[in-house]
Each structure stands twice: as structure tokens, then as C-alpha cells.
Design an enzyme around this catalytic site. Structure first.
Site, PDB file in Angstrom:
ATOM      1  N   HIS A   1       0.846  -1.196   0.000  1.00  0.00           N
ATOM      2  CA  HIS A   1       0.000   0.000   0.000  1.00  0.00           C
ATOM      3  C   HIS A   1       0.883   1.247   0.000  1.00  0.00           C
ATOM      4  O   HIS A   1       1.883   1.319   0.724  1.00  0.00           O
ATOM      5  CB  HIS A   1      -0.888   0.004   1.248  1.00  0.00           C
ATOM      6  N   ASN A   2       0.530   2.222  -0.840  1.00  0.00           N
ATOM      7  CA  ASN A   2       1.320   3.459  -0.946  1.00  0.00           C
ATOM      8  C   ASN A   2       2.816   3.133  -0.949  1.00  0.00           C
ATOM      9  O   ASN A   2       3.589   3.616  -0.123  1.00  0.00           O
ATOM     10  CB  ASN A   2       0.977   4.418   0.192  1.00  0.00           C
TER      11      ASN A   2
ATOM     12  N   GLU B   1       1.622   0.088  -5.574  1.00  0.00           N
ATOM     13  CA  GLU B   1       0.678   1.180  -5.788  1.00  0.00           C
ATOM     14  C   GLU B   1       1.404   2.433  -6.268  1.00  0.00           C
ATOM     15  O   GLU B   1       2.487   2.776  -5.762  1.00  0.00           O
ATOM     16  CB  GLU B   1      -0.087   1.478  -4.505  1.00  0.00           C
TER      17      GLU B   1
ATOM     18  N   ASP C   1       0.405   6.446  -6.876  1.00  0.00           N
ATOM     19  CA  ASP C   1      -0.517   7.587  -6.817  1.00  0.00           C
ATOM     20  C   ASP C   1       0.020   8.671  -7.752  1.00  0.00           C
ATOM     21  O   ASP C   1       1.022   9.316  -7.444  1.00  0.00           O
ATOM     22  CB  ASP C   1      -0.616   8.124  -5.389  1.00  0.00           C
TER      23      ASP C   1
ATOM     24  N   HIS D   1       1.768  11.248  -2.137  1.00  0.00           N
ATOM     25  CA  HIS D   1       0.487  11.070  -1.470  1.00  0.00           C
ATOM     26  C   HIS D   1      -0.255  12.398  -1.502  1.00  0.00           C
ATOM     27  O   HIS D   1       0.079  13.329  -0.757  1.00  0.00           O
ATOM     28  CB  HIS D   1       0.706  10.597  -0.024  1.00  0.00           C
TER      29      HIS D   1
ATOM     30  N   GLU E   1      -3.534   4.816  -8.971  1.00  0.00           N
ATOM     31  CA  GLU E   1      -4.535   5.779  -8.522  1.00  0.00           C
ATOM     32  C   GLU E   1      -4.292   7.049  -9.340  1.00  0.00           C
ATOM     33  O   GLU E   1      -3.337   7.784  -9.097  1.00  0.00           O
ATOM     34  CB  GLU E   1      -4.392   6.037  -7.024  1.00  0.00           C
TER      35      GLU E   1
END
Length: 922
Positions: free
Chosen positions: A277-278, A307, A309, A322, A356
Site C-alpha cells: 500500500h502506498n 501502488e 498515486d 500522497h 490511482e
């Protein structure tokens, strides 16, 4: 051998990053180098990529493999960089190829020796040795230490101290392990060596291995350090210890660690997939640094879903960070380049990029172009067939990159279209606001508020209780989601992992396609994995894939427990890889198995839950889905346990072991040993825990070593976590992860067998009348041994009775005895054994854990020094004087064996010399 920079004084440009307190010039041991990278492949060079020629850049990563230090060098010329890199890699290959386990151990001893040599005189005085013993957690009396010191010191006067070779002999005597010596004696029938038949018998009967005599002869050649023993095909104590410490004989099954042993041809929805995650973050979720290195580490650990973003960069190129926070920004292109370089070094199976997307159309087109340029054929995946029912298998997608993102409908494929913006950052902001409101209760409700608990679990608590997964409204966003234009170039890269909004289980069953994937926030996913909903979640996950991500209130990048979600069949349970914690230990343990492929096949009951009727909350049906196991784990000893935080000056630790059984709620238990006073070097517990696991395919065993502290919270020393079905049986070492450079381990005996539930007791009048009342127990004289059966020896001095006991109990075949007999010659009483299933909450206190076998305690209470021989018995209650007596006996017997070997060598050498003389005379 070390690496230095000979041209540093001549003005060579060198850049040092994360090198701690070291100043240039400094030394880097060759065997500490983890990796050498050319070009712009570190955060430092990525930052200055516009100013430095990549052909003249190289980076040396050294130290801990999990978190290496980085030395970034910029050379004068491209040729200089090539020569330096090529030469260093050749040296590294030569060193690694010629380094045995003994050489690695000697290097570690050399490091300890140099650190203890305060005056750099090349020898250690007695005082320096005593200080070193304190550093390595060995509590030894001055008298005992002096005796070992004098035995190792070959200097006649004894004033010079110990040189390194003498120190090695001192350490060998110090680390002599009684339990291994007795195990060797038992397996060899009283000898101090193992021949091939005895070794084969031990490995088959005790270690549950399939092996031949020829294999045993090869093992002797591989592990026996003494040339004469190798020639005679026997394994000495030193060889036996090296064998049990080798990777193939550790607790984690070697084949599970090194080979892909599961079927990889089933649909991807049938597998658990290692997920991050992230991934770009190195710390917390609000203000930590984003780093390309943060992608490389999980990929090298076998992570198969990372991931990204993505946001618009000010220079027209997409960036990753983020959103809505103060985290730093890195280039999308640098990340894709690193993923392409490291994505398939550890495992060949498909890699998922969870994107994302918050970028404009123009920068989305650049994202697609960058991925196509870097990945090339890796993106060539056939479009999914809507008429099929299942995803392709990991085997059919070897070497491929799958892009997870929104996808335009078929009618919009020729141009851009609108899609919803899935923004986890906004969810985090919403949860934080909700959490703040709950932490400020009104006066009317302040007195009735619930007790303070974990902040992450408190946030959104009301939402969880009011959440009804059966309704469409439960899955509808609380506020209208932002719309985002999606570029057709990016949409075309999306194939088998198309991101869709989840609208309920009934909706997915009616309209969902097998290549649709939905993401679930932690709280809603945990709600769906509860008893009232879990069967629908299991059914959904048997056909489609789900991705779970941490709740937005986890600002510190803490993690949630992945086990309940794995028990619900969720495939992609994303965790914060940058955070060391018990949850990450479990995650790593899950995916260390199956050869570190990043894919672990789900149990059959979860692959087809409709047929099995499985629910993790219905233990009555476990037997229909799993074969229950009866597990016995004996914690025997520990070796070289470090001080908390690798502290060199603190007190000698008082270690104890916590054994956690983690799985379904029905199987979860915790056991605790007692603590051992002042001994982190070779503590001995000799305690056995037995329990039943009803769903072994979903079970993990976690071992945690702690230091007892009466003044404050107990300190963490180290841990190891293993899936139950990846645990090898027999006498095994378990290497502990303690942080830093550590050789800490536990020595265990493990027995796992199929469990059959006992027949229920007869009830009703017939059973009641058949039950005989127990006679009242009479007070027993402590000196009276009449209540002890005749087959149990009450002393250890009667050799005839001892031999009769061994004969009656097949102790001449002692290799077949699983535990106590080799160490304390005891028989167990079932009525005195600890019953973890009857312990209510499954927690066994340290006092209860050590109340087993009254007979043994009575026998041990009569143990006197004169009765302890080399064939005698050492337990956790043996005094230091008794231990020292036994140690001297062991040393004497080993010395006699060594002398026999030396005498034989001298005789053979003399005979060979006589033959040569005769030939010369002829």
C-alpha cells in the site's frame, strides 16, 4: 578484504548518502555489499539526473539487506566507472563463491575480537574477555571463565593473552552445547560420532526425511570439518552441529523457501497475492519522503502488487506522491524504470500496478507512453473474453505487467471518457475529521463514552456498527465522487484487473465480470469478513479479486491484521511494507513460502466455498474442509540472543519465549515459557506445548523472544513467524530476526500429526452408574517413592537399573524417542499435561506451563553432583556446578576422541614415511 576510495584525496567527486556517522575515507567489507547499481538508480542520482551523466554514476548498497546504506559515486570518466564496477563485481563473486559457513562465522568472530581488543594489541586480556562475555549476554563466573581462558591460552607464561586462533578455541569451548552432545550420543548408541546408518536412522525417524545411505555419506562429506572423520565416513560433534544449523535443516521447510511447489495453473482469483500500500512512502502518510528505493525493496521481497498515486507534475511530467499531504514527490518515469529493472528479479509471476490516477489527459498520455517504452512486450496481454468465467493463471502470465485502473466502456475506446476518481487521500481526510469529532464528545455523552482504545480502531466505529453490506446504500459514496477524464491510451493498457466501484454482493453476482476488481477500505472489508457476511465475501472472492487497503486514520503507516481477510478469501491485502510490525511479519511469512513467488494458493475450502460450506466462524465444519493437526513444540534452548536494540552495555538479559498460534478465532492461542535469569548466550527452557489446530491451512506460528524487566515493559529481542504447514518436524533451529547483525536462534523439537477427535463420553444414567468414584488421595511422604512406577528410575547412579529402563523403553533405539528421553529420561503423565483447549481464552501462564510431569521433578530433586556423568541429564533446573561438571566430562570425552584421531594421523604419517624410506633404499 575491504573497499576504499584511493582517489578521494585527489578530488574525485563522491557523494555519501545514509552512511551514518562514518566519514570519508571509511571501509566497507566486501561481504557486506548487497548490490552495485550503475546509472541513475538511487534517489540521490534521480534527484540530480539532469546534471550528472548516468554512464559515470554508480552506487554501492551495503549493510543490512532490508535497509542498506548507500554510497553514491560519480567517476571522472565512463571508462573509470566501468572498470571499477567490473572489478568490484568480480571480487564479490570470488568472495561469495569461496566463503563457507565456517568462514562467515570466523568473520563474525573476527569482528567481535577486534571490537573487544581495546588497545589494538592483537590479543585479548582476561579482563577484555570478561567484558566481551558481558557484551554477548554470556553470564559466566570468573572461575569458569578463567579455566576456559587458560585452556585456550597456549602461551607458557599466560601473560600475553589470547590471539585470534586462541580466542576461536575459547569461543568453541564456551559455545559447546550439551543438548546437541546428548542428542548425538542418543542417536549413535552412546558413541561420539554418527556413521551413515545411524545418521540415516536419525534423519528418517526424528527429522521425518526421505533419505538414502548414499545421501548420508554425502552429508558427512559436506559438513564434517575433520579430514580423518570424512575419510572414515563418520560425523563428529562439530559436523553434527553444522548439519543441524544448515539451511536444509532449519524449521522453515527448505523446499517451501526455495521452490515453487504449488500448482500455478489455476485462476488468479485462487491465490493470495503479496501486495503493498502506498509503496512509494518511506514513513508516515503525511510528511515522510517518497522514494524509488521504497519500490525496490518490496519487489526484491517478492511483492506482486505495488501502488502508484499519480499526479500532474509542474514541468509537464507525471509525478508520484500522497496527494493532499506534505510527502515529497518523485518522478513517475523513475519509478517505472525501477519497476522494470527489479520487478522480475525475485519472481517471474505477473506484477500488478495499482494506479490511482489524478492526472490530466496530457499527462495520462505521457504515463501510457512511459510504460509502453519501458515495459514493451511485458504489457502485451490479450483482452479478456467476456464469455469466460475465470481469470487466467499466474503461469500463463509469466513475465507480464498488469495495469489496474479504470477502463473506458467499449463505446468510448476510440476517445477519452469520464470515470470516477478513486481518491484514497480524500478518504483519509474524511476519516481524520470523523476521528477528531469523536474524540471531542459533547458534555451530554462524555460520561457514557466507551473506554479509550486503539485510535485506528476507534475511528469510524459508528460507521462500522451501522454498516449493512446487504444494502446498495451501504456501498454508495457519502458524497458525490469527482469525475475524471480518462485517456484512451491509458485505458487500453488495462486488461484483467479493471477497477470498478463495488455496489454490493448481489449486484456483483448478477452483473460482475471475472476481470472486475473492487477495492475495499479496511473497516468495510473487516465488516464483510465477519460471521454474518463472510460466506458472501468468500463466494465473491472465489471468482473476482478484491483489494483491501489500510484505513485513512493510520497516519503512522501502521498495519491491520491480514489473517481475517485472508480467511475471507481476499487476494490483494495491501500493507505498508515500510513499517516493521507483527502484521508485516505475518505477511512476509505467508509469502516466503512457495519459493517467494508472491503467489500462494488458497486452501480448497476457500476456492470453492459453496461446495465446502466453509466459514472461519463455524468450527463444526472445519473437519469437512481441513485435516486437523495435533502439534507439539518443545522449546529446548536459545543461542546468542542479543540485548534489546543490539545494546552492547546493558545488563545481561532474562529471556523468555512467547509462542502465538494465529489463525481462526477457534485456533488462536498463546503460550509463554518462564524466563531464564542472566543468560542470553545459551538459555535453556526445556518446555513443551501441545495443542490442536482445526484449520491448519490458515494457521501461523509466531515465536517472540522478550527480555523480562521487573521495572518496566518487557523488551523485544526478536521474532520468527512461519505458516504451520511450512514447519519441518524433528529437532530444528529457528533463526530469529532481531535487527542488525545477529546469529540468534532457538533450538526446538516439533511433532505434527493428524488429529482424531476423542470419542464423546457416555452420558445418561448408564454412563453415570458405570462411573466409579475416585478414592480419597492420601497424604504422601516426600521421601516415599512407592507411588512412582517401577519402570521409572529414582536415581541416576544405578547403572543396571538405568540400562533395564532403557531396554524396556527401546532407549537403545533412542533416535526414535521424540523428546524428553534424550534430555531428562522421563515419561509423561497425561493427567499432568497442559491442556490448552481447556484453558478458556487459550492463554497459558508461565507458571502453568512449567507444572508438567511430577515424576520428573521428584527424580530431579534427588540429582546430586556425584550422580551426574557424561551420560547424565541436564535440565532447566540443573545447577551451574552440575552443568560445569557435565561440561568437563564432555570436554574430556571429546578430547580423548580427538587424541585418538591425532594418534592415528601420526601413526599413518609414520607408516607412510617408512614406506618412502624403503622405496628410497630400493
Amino acid at each position: 578484504m575491504v573497499v576504499t576510495d584511493p582517489t578521494a584525496d585527489e578530488g574525485q567527486h563522491s557523494h555519501q548518502q545514509h552512511c551514518g556517522d562514518q566519514k570519508w575515507p571509511f571501509l566497507i567489507p566486501i561481504n557486506s555489499i548487497v548490490e552495485i547499481r550503475n546509472g541513475h538508480q538511487t534517489d540521490f542520482f534521480n534527484k540530480y539526473s539532469d546534471q550528472l551523466d548516468p554512464a559515470m554514476c554508480l552506487s554501492i548498497l551495503y549493510g543490512r539487506a532490508s535497509q542498506p546504506d548507500v554510497l553514491s559515486l560519480h567517476c571522472f570518466t565512463e571508462n573509470q566507472a566501468d572498470n571499477f564496477t567490473t572489478g568490484l563485481r568480480v571480487i564479490m563473486e570470488n568472495v561469495s563463491g569461496s566463503t563457507s559457513s565456517d568462514e562467515v562465522h570466523d568473520a563474525w568472530l573476527q569482528k567481535m575480537f577486534v571490537a573487544a581488543d581495546k588497545n589494538s594489541g592483537g590479543t585479548l586480556s582476561f579482563d577484555e574477555v570478561m567484558a566481551l562475555l558481558h557484551t554477548i549476554n554470556a553470564r559466566l563466573s570468573a572461575k569458569q571463565a578463567k579455566k576456559l581462558f587458560q585452556e585456550a591460552d597456549t602461551d607458557v607464561g599466560g601473560e600475553r593473552g589470547l590471539d585470534f586462533d586462541e580466542f576461536k578455541e575459547f569461543y568453541r569451548k564456551l559455545s559447546m552445547r550439551d543438548e546437541l552432545f546428548f542428542l548425538l550420543r542418543g542417536a549413535s548408541g552412546g558413541k561420539t560420532f554418527l556413521d551413515p546408518p545411524s545418521l540415516m536412522k536419525f534423519l528418517v525417524a526424528q527429522q521425518k526425511e526421505v533419505i538414502t545411505i548414499e545421501d548420508c555419506e554425502k552429508l558427512i562429506q559436506d559438513f564434517e570439518p575433520n579430514a580423518v572423520c570424512r575419510e572414515k565416513k563418520v560425523l563428529s560433534y562439530e559436523g553434527f552441529e553444522a548439519l543441524l544449523l544448515s539451511p536444509r535443516h532449519l524449521l522453515f521447510k527448505h523446499d517451501h523457501l526455495t521452490k515453487v511447489h504449488q500448482d500455478m495453473t489455476q485462476p488468479m482469483s485462487h491465490y493470495y497475492i503479496a501486495s503493498s500500500h502506498n509503496t512509494y512512502l518511506t514513513g508516515d502518510q503525511l510528511k515522510s519522503n517518497s522514494s524509488v528505493e521504497a519500490y525496490i525493496r518490496p519487489l526484491k521481497l517478492g511483492c506482486r502488487c505495488v501502488e502508484l498515486d499519480c499526479w500532474d507534475g509542474q514541468d509537464g511530467n507525471p509525478i508520484i506522491y500522497h496527494g493532499h499531504t506534505l510527502t515529497s514527490k518523485i518522478k513517475f518515469a523513475d519509478v517505472i524504470r525501477a519497476i522494470n529493472t527489479y520487478g522480475f528479479q525475485t519472481t517471474k509471476y505477473p506484477l500488478i500496478l495499482s494506479i490511482e490516477n489524478h492526472c490530466s489527459l496530457e499527462q495520462q498520455v505521457k504515463m501510457a507512453a512511459i510504460m509502453q517504452e519501458e515495459f514493451g512486450d511485458r504489457l502485451d496481454v490479450p483482452a479478456p473474453d467476456p464469455d469466460k468465467e475465470h481469470l487466467p493463471s499466474p503461469e500463463s502470465l509469466v513475465g507480464k505487467v498488469l495495469v489496474k485502473n479504470k477502463k473506458l466502456s467499449h463505446g468510448d475506446e476510440g476517445e477519452e471518457g469520464w470515470v470516477s476518481d478513486e481518491d484514497e487521500g480524500e478518504e483519509m481526510t474524511g476519516e481524520l475529521k470523523s476521528s477528531k469529532q469523536r474524540r471531542r464528545p459533547s458534555k451530554a455523552t462524555a460520561t457514557s463514552s466507551s473506554p479509550a482504545g486503539d485510535e485506528d480502531s476507534q475511528a469510524g466505529e459508528d460507521d462500522e456498527h451501522s454498516f449493512d453490506p446487504d444494502t446498495v446504500e451501504a456501498w454508495a459514496p457519502k458524497a458525490e465522487k469527482h469525475k475524471l477524464k480518462l485517456a484512451k491510451e491509458l485505458s487500453r493498457l488495462v486488461t484483467y484487473v479493471q477497477a470498478v466501484s463495488f455496489k454490493g454482493f448481489e449486484h456483483s453476482l448478477a452483473h460482475g465480470l471475472y476481470f472486475h476488481m473492487s477495492s475495499f477500505g479496511e473497516k468495510k472489508a473487516m465488516s464483510c469478513s465477519q460471521a454474518r457476511c463472510v460466506r458472501r465475501f468468500l463466494r465473491y472472492n472465489s471468482r473476482q479479486m478484491s483489494r483491501i487497503y489500510p484505513g485513512g486514520s493510520r497516519i503512522s503507516s501502521s498495519n491491520y491484521n491480514p489473517i481475517p481477510l485472508w480467511n475471507a478469501g481476499c487476494q490483494i491485502v495491501a500493507l505498508n511494507y515500510q513499517t516493521p510490525c507483527p502484521e508485516m511479519d505475518i505477511n512476509l511469512a505467508m509469502f516466503y513460502g512457495n519459493g517467494g513467488s508472491g503467489y500462494v494458493l488458497k486452501p480448497k475450502a476457500l476456492v470453492n466455498p459453496q461446495a465446502s460450506g466453509f466459514s472461519p466462524f463455524d468450527p463444526k465444519k472445519f473437519s469437512q474442509s481441513f485435516q486437523p493437526k495435533e502439534v507439539s513444540i518443545k522449546i529446548i534452548t536459545g543461542q546468542q540472543l542479543p540485548k534489546p536494540g543490539d545494546d552492547k552495555k546493558g545488563e545481561v538479559i532474562d529471556p523468555y519465549v512467547v509462542v502465538q498460534v494465529l489463525g481462526t478465532d477457534h485456533d488462536s492461542k498463546t503460550f509463554v515459557t518462564k524466563y531464564i535469569d542472566d543468560n542470553g548466550f545459551n538459555p535453556r527452557w526445556d518446555v513443551k506445548f501441545s495443542f490442536v489446530v482445526h484449520a491448519p491451512d490458515l494457521c501461523f506460528i509466531r515465536f517472540v523472544v522478550k527480555d523480562k524487566d521487573v521495572m518496566s515493559a518487557d523488551d523485544y529481542i526478536g521474532q520468527a513467524t512461519i505458516p504451520l504447514l511450512s514447519m519441518a518436524e524433528g529437532y530444528r533451529h529457528l533463526m530469529l530476526e532481531c535487527g542488525g547483525e545477529s546469529h540468534a536462534s532457538l533450538f526446538l523439537n516439533v511433532d505434527i500429526k493428524e488429529y482424531s477427535a476423542p470419542r464423546p463420553k457416555r452420558k445418561g444414567l448408564f454412563g453415570r452408574f458405570r462411573k466409579q468414584p475416585k478414592p480419597a488421595a492420601a497424604a504422601k511422604d516426600p521421601e516415599d517413592t512407592s507411588h512412582i512406577p517401577a519402570d521409572v528410575p529414582t536415581t541416576f547412579g544405578d547403572s543396571q537399573r538405568d540400562q533395564q529402563f532403557m531396554d524396556d523403553n527401546d532407549m537403545d533405539e533412542s533416535v526414535t524417542q521424540p523428546d524428553g528421553e534424550l534430555f531428562n529420561v522421563s515419561v509423561r503423565e497425561d493427567e499432568d499435561a497442559v491442556d490448552p483447549d481447556a484453558a478458556g481464552d487459550g492463554v497459558v501462564s508461565s507458571a502453568d506451563a512449567f507444572t508438567a510431569d511430577k515424576r520428573v521433578r521428584q527424580v530431579q530433586s534427588g540429582l546430586h553432583l556425584e550422580n551426574v556423568t557424561s551420560a547424565g541429564l541436564i535440565t532447566a533446573k540443573t545447577t551451574n556446578e552440575e552443568r560445569e561438571f557435565v561440561r568437563e566430562q564432555i570436554e574430556q570425552e571429546l578430547e580423548e576422541e580427538r587424541q585418538k584421531v591425532l594418534d592415528q594421523q601420526q601413526q599413518e604419517a609414520a607408516a607412510a614415511q617408512d614406506d618412502d624410506d624403503e622405496e628410497d633404499d630400493d
